[in-house]
Design a protein around this motif. Structure first.
Motif, PDB file in Angstrom:
ATOM      1  N   ALA A   1      27.645  18.436  55.953  1.00 55.23           N
ATOM      2  CA  ALA A   1      27.945  19.571  55.070  1.00 55.23           C
ATOM      3  C   ALA A   1      28.533  20.756  55.822  1.00 55.23           C
ATOM      4  O   ALA A   1      29.255  21.572  55.240  1.00 55.23           O
ATOM      5  N   VAL A   2      28.248  20.846  57.115  1.00 56.93           N
ATOM      6  CA  VAL A   2      28.621  22.077  57.816  1.00 56.93           C
ATOM      7  C   VAL A   2      29.551  21.827  59.014  1.00 56.93           C
ATOM      8  O   VAL A   2      30.175  22.750  59.528  1.00 56.93           O
TER       9      VAL A   2
ATOM     10  N   GLU B   1      33.339  23.202  59.055  1.00 57.53           N
ATOM     11  CA  GLU B   1      33.375  24.670  59.117  1.00 57.53           C
ATOM     12  C   GLU B   1      32.903  25.146  60.495  1.00 57.53           C
ATOM     13  O   GLU B   1      33.470  26.067  61.089  1.00 57.53           O
TER      14      GLU B   1
ATOM     15  N   ASP C   1      24.739  24.519  62.751  1.00 55.71           N
ATOM     16  CA  ASP C   1      24.697  25.055  61.378  1.00 55.71           C
ATOM     17  C   ASP C   1      25.155  26.499  61.254  1.00 55.71           C
ATOM     18  O   ASP C   1      24.984  27.120  60.209  1.00 55.71           O
TER      19      ASP C   1
ATOM     20  N   ARG D   1      21.605  29.458  57.545  1.00 53.16           N
ATOM     21  CA  ARG D   1      22.337  28.200  57.697  1.00 53.16           C
ATOM     22  C   ARG D   1      23.562  28.224  56.779  1.00 53.16           C
ATOM     23  O   ARG D   1      23.434  28.559  55.599  1.00 53.16           O
TER      24      ARG D   1
ATOM     25  N   ALA E   1      25.505  25.741  55.612  1.00 53.77           N
ATOM     26  CA  ALA E   1      25.462  24.704  54.573  1.00 53.77           C
ATOM     27  C   ALA E   1      24.498  23.618  55.017  1.00 53.77           C
ATOM     28  O   ALA E   1      24.134  23.545  56.194  1.00 53.77           O
TER      29      ALA E   1
ATOM     30  N   THR F   1      20.823  21.333  54.835  1.00 50.20           N
ATOM     31  CA  THR F   1      19.410  21.739  54.893  1.00 50.20           C
ATOM     32  C   THR F   1      18.885  21.597  56.317  1.00 50.20           C
ATOM     33  O   THR F   1      19.514  20.954  57.152  1.00 50.20           O
TER      34      THR F   1
END
Ligand code: UDP
Ligand code: MG
Length: 321
Positions: A15-16, A19, A95, A200, A202, A204
């Motif tokens: 998810a991160v 980026e 993150d 954070r 994105a 968990t």
């Protein structure tokens, strides 16, 4: 001119990660020293591996270490340090809680202070919920109370270390590594850098309560024998309490001021208390023996499935610096 490697452990960070790479690369491009990025993929089961492979294919300054399975955050950082051949390394989470934009300031502080390490202290922990903030705060303070070595408070693994520190770290034989503690322990000139720990970006947390407890126990056991001494103290207290009670009940029976013989409650209380003390002390002892057993087995801290450097599998072990 010195060179820099940015070491980033990743576990299921699909998810991160893009980026995170984009922001880290933008900073690396602006630095006035050559910089590489070492991603340690700690056995991710999501798309992190393929995303990282894509990144390394397009950017030859990216080195990848793919583990054969999930070994944990500390082994991942350890592998990054072991494979780094630059003069300087910055350890950072994937993150974006540790903002890569701070890297130029960290490097400037190192130059100014002529330091061997810069440890980043969390002045505020915006992104963490109240439970994490409270337990982390308590952890750093309990560690300092229990350990023979004093650690900087509220500093995570986000830090810069130079070749001297990396070389000494490379000589450490223990398999359970509490990295922030060990970096303090090796000494040399270390200076703090204060920053705001962000939320954070994105995804968990990969540190559920079970991993947090394991991490805190590792830190405590590897840096302190006090739990053993406390267990002994507890056992000693229990013995004293037992003797006092025995004398009290005996005298009570002789002089008739105690009705212990009819006291079911007192018997049960004493049995439970002593049972608890025994289990607790045996448990503490058992934990140290377990750690000793793991160290004696001396299994490797991590196993590498694949190493990708400059977009291909390197001939020799290690990432270019
Ligand atoms: N991480 C890892 N292996 C693990 C757990 C975490 O490599 O088994 C990495 C994770 O991808 C991240 C860093 O360690 O880059 C810190 O983890 P996280 O941000 O989830 O922890 P938190 O900040 O919530 O304590
Ligand atoms: Mg985090």
């Amino acid at each position: 001119m010195s060179s820099l490697s940015i070491i980033i452990p990743c576990y299921n960070e699909e998810a991160v990660i893009m980026e995170s790479y984009r922001r880290t690369k933008a900073v690396a491009d602006r630095l006035d020293i050559p910089a590489t990025i070492i991603y340690v993929n700690d056995g991710s089961t999501d798309r992190t591996r393929e995303l990282l492979n894509g990144i390394a294919e397009a950017d030859k300054r990216v080195c990848l270490i793919h583990f054969s399975r999930n070994f944990g955050h500390q082994p991942a950082v350890t592998a990054g340090i072991h494979h780094c051949s630059s003069d300087l390394a910055i350890i950072m989470d994937a993150d974006l809680q540790d903002p890569p934009e701070l890297i130029p300031d960290i490097l400037a502080l190192r130059d100014r202070e002529q330091a061997n390490a810069v440890y980043c202290v969390r002045r505020s922990r915006e992104g963490d919920h109240a439970f994490k903030r409270a337990t982390a705060k308590a952890f750093y303070r309990v560690m300092n109370a229990m350990s023979e070595v004093q650690f900087p408070l509220d500093a995570g693994d986000f830090r810069l270390i130079d070749r001297k520190v990396m070389n000494e770290f490379g000589r450490l034989k223990e398999h359970g590594k509490y990295i922030r503690g060990l970096v303090s322990w090796v000494g040399f000139k270390q200076v703090p850098f204060y920053y705001k720990h962000e939320a954070r970006a994105a995804g968990t947390t990969k540190y559920p309560l079970s991993k947090m407890i394991r991490f805190a126990t590792l830190a405590l056991v590897y840096f302190s024998n006090k739990p053993l001494r406390l267990a002994m103290g507890l056992g000693f207290t229990a013995v004293v309490v037992g003797i006092v009670l025995a004398v009290w009940f005996s005298l009570g029976k002789i002089y008739g001021f105690s009705h212990a013989e009819s006291g079911w409650t007192s018997t049960i209380t004493i049995i439970t208390f002593f049972g608890g003390v025994q289990l607790l002390t045996v448990g503490v002892l058992g934990h140290y023996i377990g750690v000793l057993f793991d160290e004696v087995k001396a299994r490797p801290e991590y196993i590498i499935d694949e190493l990708v450097s400059a977009g291909e599998k390197p001939k020799r072990e290690g990432c270019p610096g």
